[in-house]
Design a protein around this motif. Structure first.
Motif, PDB file in Angstrom:
ATOM      1  N   LYS A 112       0.952  -1.021   0.041  1.00 57.52           N
ATOM      2  CA  LYS A 112      -0.052   0.102  -0.048  1.00 57.52           C
ATOM      3  C   LYS A 112       1.003   1.127  -0.127  1.00 57.52           C
ATOM      4  O   LYS A 112       1.892   1.441   0.740  1.00 57.52           O
ATOM      5  CB  LYS A 112      -0.824  -0.040   1.282  1.00 57.52           C
ATOM      6  CG  LYS A 112      -1.729  -1.233   1.406  1.00 57.52           C
ATOM      7  CD  LYS A 112      -2.959  -1.273   0.354  1.00 57.52           C
ATOM      8  CE  LYS A 112      -3.847  -2.357   0.475  1.00 57.52           C
ATOM      9  NZ  LYS A 112      -4.699  -2.528   1.688  1.00 57.52           N
ATOM     10  N   TYR A 114       0.554   5.407   0.621  1.00 62.00           N
ATOM     11  CA  TYR A 114      -0.378   6.431   1.040  1.00 62.00           C
ATOM     12  C   TYR A 114       0.286   7.714   0.560  1.00 62.00           C
ATOM     13  O   TYR A 114       1.434   8.145   0.741  1.00 62.00           O
ATOM     14  CB  TYR A 114      -0.153   6.485   2.814  1.00 62.00           C
ATOM     15  CG  TYR A 114      -0.530   5.051   3.244  1.00 62.00           C
ATOM     16  CD1 TYR A 114      -1.774   4.690   3.845  1.00 62.00           C
ATOM     17  CD2 TYR A 114       0.391   4.087   3.358  1.00 62.00           C
ATOM     18  CE1 TYR A 114      -1.937   3.540   3.991  1.00 62.00           C
ATOM     19  CE2 TYR A 114       0.095   2.669   3.646  1.00 62.00           C
ATOM     20  CZ  TYR A 114      -1.245   2.615   4.283  1.00 62.00           C
ATOM     21  OH  TYR A 114      -1.685   1.235   4.770  1.00 62.00           O
ATOM     22  N   LEU A 135      -5.068   6.422  -0.608  1.00 63.40           N
ATOM     23  CA  LEU A 135      -4.454   5.129  -0.512  1.00 63.40           C
ATOM     24  C   LEU A 135      -4.522   4.475  -1.891  1.00 63.40           C
ATOM     25  O   LEU A 135      -5.395   4.615  -2.743  1.00 63.40           O
ATOM     26  CB  LEU A 135      -5.248   4.345   0.558  1.00 63.40           C
ATOM     27  CG  LEU A 135      -5.166   2.686   0.537  1.00 63.40           C
ATOM     28  CD1 LEU A 135      -3.827   2.365   1.126  1.00 63.40           C
ATOM     29  CD2 LEU A 135      -6.208   2.013   1.379  1.00 63.40           C
ATOM     30  N   ASP A 137      -3.324   0.946  -3.545  1.00 67.13           N
ATOM     31  CA  ASP A 137      -2.861  -0.702  -3.697  1.00 67.13           C
ATOM     32  C   ASP A 137      -2.123  -0.862  -4.952  1.00 67.13           C
ATOM     33  O   ASP A 137      -2.412  -0.859  -6.163  1.00 67.13           O
ATOM     34  CB  ASP A 137      -4.155  -1.446  -3.950  1.00 67.13           C
ATOM     35  CG  ASP A 137      -3.916  -2.912  -3.527  1.00 67.13           C
ATOM     36  OD1 ASP A 137      -3.112  -3.463  -4.257  1.00 67.13           O
ATOM     37  OD2 ASP A 137      -4.706  -3.484  -2.577  1.00 67.13           O
ATOM     38  N   LEU A 146      -8.717   8.104   1.789  1.00 62.96           N
ATOM     39  CA  LEU A 146      -8.842   8.120   3.046  1.00 62.96           C
ATOM     40  C   LEU A 146      -9.601   9.477   3.548  1.00 62.96           C
ATOM     41  O   LEU A 146     -10.576   9.280   4.250  1.00 62.96           O
ATOM     42  CB  LEU A 146      -7.810   7.550   3.907  1.00 62.96           C
ATOM     43  CG  LEU A 146      -7.142   6.296   3.371  1.00 62.96           C
ATOM     44  CD1 LEU A 146      -5.732   5.959   4.055  1.00 62.96           C
ATOM     45  CD2 LEU A 146      -8.144   5.279   3.634  1.00 62.96           C
ATOM     46  N   GLY A 163       0.866  -0.973   9.210  1.00 59.64           N
ATOM     47  CA  GLY A 163      -0.246  -0.061   8.593  1.00 59.64           C
ATOM     48  C   GLY A 163      -1.333   0.388   9.314  1.00 59.64           C
ATOM     49  O   GLY A 163      -2.799   0.779   8.945  1.00 59.64           O
ATOM     50  N   ASP A 164      -1.591   0.018  10.891  1.00 60.02           N
ATOM     51  CA  ASP A 164      -2.571   0.098  11.759  1.00 60.02           C
ATOM     52  C   ASP A 164      -2.814   1.564  12.083  1.00 60.02           C
ATOM     53  O   ASP A 164      -4.060   2.115  12.479  1.00 60.02           O
ATOM     54  CB  ASP A 164      -2.640  -0.478  13.059  1.00 60.02           C
ATOM     55  CG  ASP A 164      -2.559  -2.107  12.512  1.00 60.02           C
ATOM     56  OD1 ASP A 164      -3.379  -2.248  11.569  1.00 60.02           O
ATOM     57  OD2 ASP A 164      -2.207  -3.057  13.401  1.00 60.02           O
ATOM     58  N   ARG A 181      -6.508   2.272  12.288  1.00 67.39           N
ATOM     59  CA  ARG A 181      -7.169   1.325  11.493  1.00 67.39           C
ATOM     60  C   ARG A 181      -8.498   0.722  12.274  1.00 67.39           C
ATOM     61  O   ARG A 181      -8.161   0.149  13.559  1.00 67.39           O
ATOM     62  CB  ARG A 181      -6.416   0.126  10.793  1.00 67.39           C
ATOM     63  CG  ARG A 181      -7.179  -0.776   9.747  1.00 67.39           C
ATOM     64  CD  ARG A 181      -6.520  -2.051   9.734  1.00 67.39           C
ATOM     65  NE  ARG A 181      -5.130  -1.822   9.490  1.00 67.39           N
ATOM     66  CZ  ARG A 181      -4.553  -1.875   8.128  1.00 67.39           C
ATOM     67  NH1 ARG A 181      -5.454  -1.842   7.227  1.00 67.39           N
ATOM     68  NH2 ARG A 181      -3.291  -1.975   7.834  1.00 67.39           N
ATOM     69  N   GLY A 184     -10.130  -3.554   7.907  1.00 61.94           N
ATOM     70  CA  GLY A 184      -9.871  -3.544   6.378  1.00 61.94           C
ATOM     71  C   GLY A 184      -9.064  -2.131   5.898  1.00 61.94           C
ATOM     72  O   GLY A 184      -8.095  -1.901   6.579  1.00 61.94           O
ATOM     73  N   ASP A 185      -9.892  -1.392   5.097  1.00 58.66           N
ATOM     74  CA  ASP A 185      -9.183   0.004   4.826  1.00 58.66           C
ATOM     75  C   ASP A 185      -9.900   1.226   5.451  1.00 58.66           C
ATOM     76  O   ASP A 185      -9.894   2.378   4.942  1.00 58.66           O
ATOM     77  CB  ASP A 185      -9.060   0.237   3.266  1.00 58.66           C
ATOM     78  CG  ASP A 185      -7.915  -0.809   2.599  1.00 58.66           C
ATOM     79  OD1 ASP A 185      -7.061  -0.901   3.498  1.00 58.66           O
ATOM     80  OD2 ASP A 185      -8.204  -1.276   1.599  1.00 58.66           O
ATOM     81  N   SER A 186     -10.625   0.947   6.546  1.00 61.30           N
ATOM     82  CA  SER A 186     -11.420   1.753   7.319  1.00 61.30           C
ATOM     83  C   SER A 186     -10.529   2.256   8.460  1.00 61.30           C
ATOM     84  O   SER A 186      -9.869   1.437   9.090  1.00 61.30           O
ATOM     85  CB  SER A 186     -12.865   1.208   7.918  1.00 61.30           C
ATOM     86  OG  SER A 186     -13.537   0.771   6.633  1.00 61.30           O
ATOM     87  N   TYR A 187     -10.664   3.757   8.834  1.00 66.02           N
ATOM     88  CA  TYR A 187      -9.877   4.188   9.915  1.00 66.02           C
ATOM     89  C   TYR A 187     -10.630   5.295  10.647  1.00 66.02           C
ATOM     90  O   TYR A 187     -11.827   5.807  10.168  1.00 66.02           O
ATOM     91  CB  TYR A 187      -8.779   4.940   9.142  1.00 66.02           C
ATOM     92  CG  TYR A 187      -7.620   3.991   8.513  1.00 66.02           C
ATOM     93  CD1 TYR A 187      -6.670   3.544   9.153  1.00 66.02           C
ATOM     94  CD2 TYR A 187      -7.980   3.752   7.225  1.00 66.02           C
ATOM     95  CE1 TYR A 187      -5.522   2.797   8.684  1.00 66.02           C
ATOM     96  CE2 TYR A 187      -6.909   2.871   6.637  1.00 66.02           C
ATOM     97  CZ  TYR A 187      -5.790   2.509   7.426  1.00 66.02           C
ATOM     98  OH  TYR A 187      -4.779   1.536   6.732  1.00 66.02           O
TER      99      TYR A 187
END
Length: 277
Positions: A112, A114, A135, A137, A146, A163-164, A181, A184-187
């Motif tokens: 990933k 950023y 973000l 991939d 994001l 990546g947390d 995080r 998944g890819d939600s923060y």
């Protein structure tokens, strides 16, 4: 702890990163990528000149490869620093899921990327906070936002191992945001640190203990120095390091995390900060 000037360049330098076998690289807005000869205390140009404005960098997926944020081309490039392959390849540009204003900083964790999409200085401001955190991939080639068009000049990003946790420097709001995080890819996004004084945070570096080093720049018309503020994972600001020159433009650790490299634009200098253990 000691701050030492490693070298002074002919051009302003920024975006330092350590990649591959430990080589240190910096960029110049003139389009050049340099390898730093630490023994000879000089810069060595690598590859072909970029027809754009290279800014922030981060280590690539291959040995001696780096990713470069190119503001004027609105793209992320890969640059082969070994000279064995074609030097510059576009990784992210129009058509990958988002429309970029012009990224100025990039960080990587595994597959990933950023990136801070701020546009040129003054394009995303307090009055017009339209900068984004994107973000990308590397496996699928797709990008998503994001934080979408809500930031006042996001100037740098750094990511914890795994990546947390993501930290974002928002220069014109004079603050650092933290994204944690949630799956998944939600923060979850919060203000990690609201700063005061100076123009705002321009660069970030995160050590293995979770301490965040925040470069805080200012305008050369009103200041002759800048500061790096060290913030614990709890948000406590516990130390400041004063740096000659107001225009801090980049931070990165060496592989041992015993030295922090610092670029400063007004003096065109590279500094080394030795960290005691």
């Amino acid at each position: 702890m000691a701050l030492v000037k490693v070298l002074e360049s002919d051009v302003p330098i920024e975006g330092p990163c350590v990649a591959g076998s430990g080589g240190l690289y910096v960029t110049s807005a003139s389009g050049c990528i340099f390898r730093v000869d630490l023994e000879g205390e000089k810069l060595e140009g690598i590859g072909e000149e970029i027809q754009g404005t290279p800014k922030g960098t981060c280590p690539g997926r291959k040995e001696d490869e780096i990713f470069v944020a190119d503001t004027s081309q609105s793209a992320i490039l890969t640059v082969d620093c070994s000279g064995r392959e074609s030097s510059n390849t576009t990784v992210i540009s129009a058509g990958t899921g988002v429309t970029l204003k012009g990224p100025g900083a990039v960080a990587r964790n595994d597959n990933k990327l950023y990136l801070c999409d701020s546009g040129s200085l003054g394009e995303t401001t307090l009055a017009n906070p339209r900068g984004s955190l994107v973000l990308h991939d590397l496996d699928t080639g797709r990008s998503s936002s994001l934080l979408n068009e809500c930031l006042a000049h996001p100037s740098d990003v750094t990511v914890s191992e795994g990546g947390d946790i993501i930290y974002v420097a928002e220069m014109f709001a004079n603050r650092v945001l933290r994204l944690v995080r949630s799956g998944g890819d939600s923060y979850h996004t919060t203000v990690f640190c609201q700063l005061s004084g100076y123009l705002g945070p321009s660069a970030l570096a995160l050590d293995e203990s979770g301490n965040l080093y925040v470069a805080r720049c200012d305008l050369r018309t009103i200041s002759k120095e800048s500061v790096i503020t060290i913030i614990r994972p709890t948000g406590e600001q516990y130390a400041d390091l004063t740096v000659p020159g107001p225009e801090l433009s980049g931070l990165c650790y060496d592989r041992s995390q015993k030295c922090l490299y610092i670029t400063e634009n007004s003096t065109k200098s590279l500094f080394r900060y030795s960290i005691s253990t």
